[in-house]
Design an enzyme around this catalytic site. Structure first.
Site, PDB file in Angstrom:
ATOM      1  N   HIS A 328       0.819  -1.211   0.000  1.00  0.00           N
ATOM      2  CA  HIS A 328       0.000   0.000   0.000  1.00  0.00           C
ATOM      3  C   HIS A 328       0.855   1.264   0.000  1.00  0.00           C
ATOM      4  O   HIS A 328       2.062   1.247   0.284  1.00  0.00           O
ATOM      5  CB  HIS A 328      -0.963   0.006   1.195  1.00  0.00           C
ATOM      6  N   CYS A 346       3.283  -4.596   6.718  1.00  0.00           N
ATOM      7  CA  CYS A 346       2.920  -4.362   5.330  1.00  0.00           C
ATOM      8  C   CYS A 346       4.141  -3.985   4.496  1.00  0.00           C
ATOM      9  O   CYS A 346       5.205  -3.645   5.029  1.00  0.00           O
ATOM     10  CB  CYS A 346       1.874  -3.257   5.226  1.00  0.00           C
TER      11      CYS A 346
END
Length: 398
Positions: A328, A346
């Site tokens: 992301h 992440c």
């Protein structure tokens, strides 16, 4: 006739008589005078009728607990089906005779907790034969509906597994598997494996070849799934495997390389999970890709108001694990991307790279992570199917 001719004829005649005489000196064959009783020609030529249910098991007269969703099959041996009637509380059950006339198969599910009468007849070369049985179906306490993770007709990545979810636990996993048929073109060997009690997957040993077409037929309606639960529906779904897109990243370089059809098409600096919240190593599958998503630490046990807690909106997010790992946009870590690991697990990338990745990824594209201090992404994560060794996967766990 000359004298020479008469002498020759006599010689031939004498020789023939001699042969016959010699042959008659051998032992004569003996035959028993006991004759066994045998069936008449009518008995041999009459057709036989077999009636089977789930998994082609014989369906005897007065059977109970018959699965409502299991097809009823009538087969004729030494003859052709001439008539089949299966009648229950709602009337006749639909069915179809095969093109060769040798069998009949029901085409609609039966009712739960109902009694049925089956009458069948077949015609052979010398007469007919008939059979009549009755049976009762099971009653259901609960139902489990099947759904597919992939949309019908979707184009997916080479790592996308066949993913069927049930909305209730499945105790008899073997029955569920036997009611699911996976067909691929070109053909490839594959196997089922259960991620948990309600999620079953099917995959080959290696990633699919681009262009492969996969068809899935789920026939669980009326099938006993164990503990009083029966399948609620049937399902047909298909997907096609698109181009090969595999993204690789090693924690040493902290650079994501995106390979399309074995060529690097983009490189993206990244910052992965810090040592206290490391990114798992292993093979991931891309799932949903969304313009924005709320990330909430409380969803995995860390209160938002505690040290290390968070709740924030992130953009251009591509999920690659059920445990909450995404690729992301992370503009706040641009200075660390390609340099240091500062995320909560992440793969942080720049806004441009995150948007590009989201727009170019398909469900089932592959991301491979290596070199972090984290453990391998569990095979039962939900998107870590390829981390289960093939020998284990092929053996199954039903």
């Amino acid at each position: 006739m000359t004298k020479r001719s008469i002498q020759g004829l006599l010689a031939v005649t004498f020789a023939a008589i001699t042969v016959v005489s010699l042959s008659s000196c051998t032992k004569s064959p003996s035959y028993s005078d006991a004759v066994d009783a045998v069936g008449s020609f009518n008995t041999f030529s009459q057709p036989e009728l077999d009636v089977t249910g789930w998994q082609d098991k014989p369906l005897p007269d007065s059977a109970v607990g018959v699965m409502p969703g299991a097809p009823i099959t009538v087969k004729a041996h030494n003859g052709d089906i001439s008539q089949v009637s299966v009648v229950g509380p709602d009337g006749a059950v639909k069915g179809k005779v095969s093109d060769d006339g040798a069998s009949w198969v029901s085409s609609s599910a039966l009712d739960y907790g109902a009694k049925y009468t089956l009458t069948a007849a077949a015609r052979g070369v010398n007469g007919e034969n008939a059979r009549k049985i009755s049976f009762s179906t099971s009653s259901a306490q609960n139902f489990a509906a099947a759904t597919s993770v992939t949309d019908d007709g979707e184009t997916v990545g080479v790592g996308q597994t066949v993913s069927i979810n049930f909305d209730a636990p499945v105790a008899n996993k073997r029955n569920a598997q036997n009611a699911i048929k996976v067909t691929t073109n070109p053909p490839v060997e594959g196997a089922f494996y259960w991620i948990n009690d309600s999620m079953v997957r099917w995959r080959p040993e290696h990633f699919f070849t681009p262009g492969t077409k996969v068809s899935v037929a789920v026939r669980t309606k009326g099938i006993d799934l164990g503990d009083g639960t029966f399948g609620q529906n049937n399902l047909n779904t298909n997907f096609t495997v698109g181009r090969r897109m595999v993204s690789t990243v090693d924690d040493k370089s902290k650079i994501i390389k995106v390979w399309v059809n074995n060529k690097v098409v983009r490189t993206m600096p990244t910052s992965m999970g810090k040592d206290s919240t490391p990114t798992n190593t292993g093979i991931y599958m891309v799932a949903e890709r969304v313009p924005s998503v709320v990330m909430d630490s409380s969803t995995y046990g860390v209160p938002v108001n505690s040290p290390g807690g968070y709740k924030e909106v992130v953009y251009y997010a591509s999920r690659i694990s059920f445990s909450g790992i995404y690729v992301h946009s992370a503009p706040w870590s641009l200075g660390d991307q390609g340099v240091d690991d500062v995320s909560n697990g992440c793969l942080n990338v720049s806004p441009d790279n995150a948007q590009w990745f989201m727009n170019h990824s398909l469900r089932g594209d592959v991301v491979e992570v290596a070199g972090t201090v984290g453990p391998t992404l569990p095979g039962d994560d939900g998107l870590g199917d390829w981390n289960v060794p093939w020998a284990v996967w092929k053996k199954g766990n039903a």
